[in-house]
Design an enzyme around this catalytic site. Structure first.
Site, mmCIF file in Angstrom:
data_model
loop_
_atom_site.group_PDB
_atom_site.id
_atom_site.type_symbol
_atom_site.label_atom_id
_atom_site.label_comp_id
_atom_site.label_asym_id
_atom_site.label_seq_id
_atom_site.Cartn_x
_atom_site.Cartn_y
_atom_site.Cartn_z
ATOM 1 N N HIS A 83 20.289 23.377 99.880
ATOM 2 C CA HIS A 83 20.731 22.944 101.208
ATOM 3 C C HIS A 83 19.934 23.726 102.244
ATOM 4 C CE1 HIS A 83 24.840 21.551 99.449
ATOM 5 N NE2 HIS A 83 23.951 20.565 99.444
ATOM 6 N N GLU B 201 20.998 26.847 104.635
ATOM 7 C CA GLU B 201 21.591 28.045 104.041
ATOM 8 C C GLU B 201 20.523 29.119 103.840
ATOM 9 O OE1 GLU B 201 23.684 26.386 100.672
ATOM 10 O OE2 GLU B 201 24.954 25.170 101.975
ATOM 11 N N ARG C 38 20.785 19.937 106.626
ATOM 12 C CA ARG C 38 21.280 20.252 105.280
ATOM 13 C C ARG C 38 20.506 19.534 104.176
ATOM 14 N NH1 ARG C 38 26.639 20.882 102.495
ATOM 15 N NH2 ARG C 38 26.812 19.333 100.845
ATOM 16 N N HIS D 226 24.179 29.219 97.118
ATOM 17 C CA HIS D 226 24.578 28.539 98.350
ATOM 18 C C HIS D 226 25.229 29.523 99.322
ATOM 19 C CE1 HIS D 226 24.318 24.184 97.060
ATOM 20 N NE2 HIS D 226 24.203 24.807 95.896
ATOM 21 N N GLU E 168 28.557 30.812 96.235
ATOM 22 C CA GLU E 168 28.554 30.717 97.697
ATOM 23 C C GLU E 168 28.574 32.134 98.271
ATOM 24 O OE1 GLU E 168 28.528 27.920 99.497
ATOM 25 O OE2 GLU E 168 29.195 26.312 98.151
#
Length: 416
Positions: A171, A174, A227, A300, A376
């Protein structure tokens, strides 16, 4: 020839006067969604009020982070109040934090005090490949939709090691992910503590710092919060890009993905429609010996989670779920002990939200990799995608510690 060059520049958003998108006075709200009626109301207003979801509520009773432009904020707040939403303001001016992410004077060498461009990252890869030729083995899985090479490195001290595969920045917005993983690569090459030295010498690391190269460049040069990929599969030409982490060929489009070209989670016209994903899976299938990869990580941000399969269902768990949780706990506990940072772990569907067609699901179900995660990184939503550059080194250091804990936990149950 000149026509072709102009077309390429147009795709890149360069050379034809395309201004950089700004987010002056855009706000990010944290909105608690109490019931289905509130959820449906927000969904109905997404396009009307130009709502952009930074993070969606996992379940009713939880909160979403929602950004919107200044001209709709009064209407949005009236909507929230009149329908009894609980909400708070998280970010008052998104552009202020974006400006803080961009250095006043660029340092082209890699030093992790600023967010680096793709060119700067690739220049650094050239440097470490020449400096450590016996340890760093470069690879390229192919070229992106717009023709950029998608580069990675294999860090290996000796033959016969089990392997970990990491893809980062799937993405585009990020940025903390590619910053963190390049720092980790540097740690593997010049280990500063025995734990890192151990996992450097006794594990092979296949790492792609920027998988979504086109989107990443676009997020630097045109639209910071972009994104998706840059493939235009919309017949109207209105909406560009695929969510690459919904484009893998396992239960594609089953849940947690969209068929709307304009949605952030648009899964593409078909599984592996985007070359970034088809070439990634082909590389793993054809260039890495079967059974070598023991852990697969998709890096992520944000939220501080270690997420395992299944993503498509909260009522079933994969066969190796206990092992996945043991290794996730090893990662989480290592960070908590050293830095006090809390990472929550569990399956995607039970811990965050339902999703299919993602990298970790493909890694487990198709390739049989027993330990696959979406990780994440920081934070829990205070700044989300616009972390300041001074957070890069603290995030990277704690993730490095987490990887040491992860490998040690995997050894305890004979995964490695």
């Amino acid at each position: 020839m000149w026509v072709r060059i102009l077309l390429v520049l147009a795709y890149l958003g360069l050379g034809l006067g395309l201004d950089q998108v700004r987010y002056d006075n855009y706000k990010v709200y944290n909105v608690k969604i109490h019931d289905l009626e509130q959820f449906q109301l927000l969904r109905s207003q997404e396009k009307v009020l130009k709502l952009s979801s930074w993070r969606e509520a996992r379940h009713l009773g939880e909160s979403s982070d929602i950004m919107l432009p200044p001209e709709y904020q009064e209407t949005f707040e009236h909507l929230l109040i009149s329908h009894n939403f609980s909400y708070s303001l998280k970010i008052d001016n998104v552009q202020y934090h974006i400006d803080a992410q961009r250095p006043k004077q660029r340092i082209s060498s890699m030093e992790w005090t600023q967010f680096h461009t793709l060119d700067e990252i690739y220049t650094w890869l050239d440097l470490i490949e020449s400096r450590y030729p016996d340890i760093v083995k470069p690879f390229t899985i192919g070229n992106s939709h717009e023709g950029r090479p998608i580069r990675g490195v294999k860090v290996s001290y000796k033959e016969g090691n089990p392997a970990v595969f990491i893809e980062s920045n799937i993405h585009a917005r990020e940025w903390i992910t590619s910053s963190t993983i390049t720092y980790f690569i540097d740690e593997l090459l010049v280990p500063r503590n025995p734990g890192v030295r151990d996992i450097a010498q006794n594990v092979d690391w296949y790492i792609i710092p920027v998988l979504n190269t086109d989107g990443f460049v676009y997020s630097h040069e045109v639209e910071r919060l972009w994104r998706k990929s840059r493939l235009n599969s919309d017949p109207t030409g209105e909406c560009v890009g695929t969510d690459l982490n919904r484009n893998f060929d396992y239960l594609w489009m089953l849940t947690g993905a969209s068929s709307d070209f304009c949605d952030e989670t648009y899964a593409g016209p078909s599984a592996e429609s985007d070359v970034e994903i088809s070439q990634l899976t082909a590389f793993i299938n054809n260039s890495i010996p079967e059974g070598t990869i023991k852990i697969y990580i998709s890096l992520h941000s944000y939220g501080q989670y270690v997420l395992s399969p299944w993503g498509h269902t909260a009522s079933e768990f994969p066969e190796h779920y206990p092992q996945m949780m043991h290794v996730a706990k090893g990662f989480s506990d290592a960070l908590l002990r050293r830095y006090g940072t809390v990472f929550t772990y569990g399956s995607s569907a039970t811990t965050l939200y339902e999703v299919s067609g993602s990298g970790k699901e493909w890694a487990y179900a198709v390739k049989g990799i027993k330990i696959p995660y979406t990780i994440e990184l920081r934070d829990k939503g205070q700044l989300g995608f616009v972390l300041p550059p001074e957070d890069i080194i603290p995030v990277a250091r704690e993730v490095t510690e987490g990887f040491v804990g992860m490998i040690n936990a995997a050894r305890e149950i004979d995964i490695l």
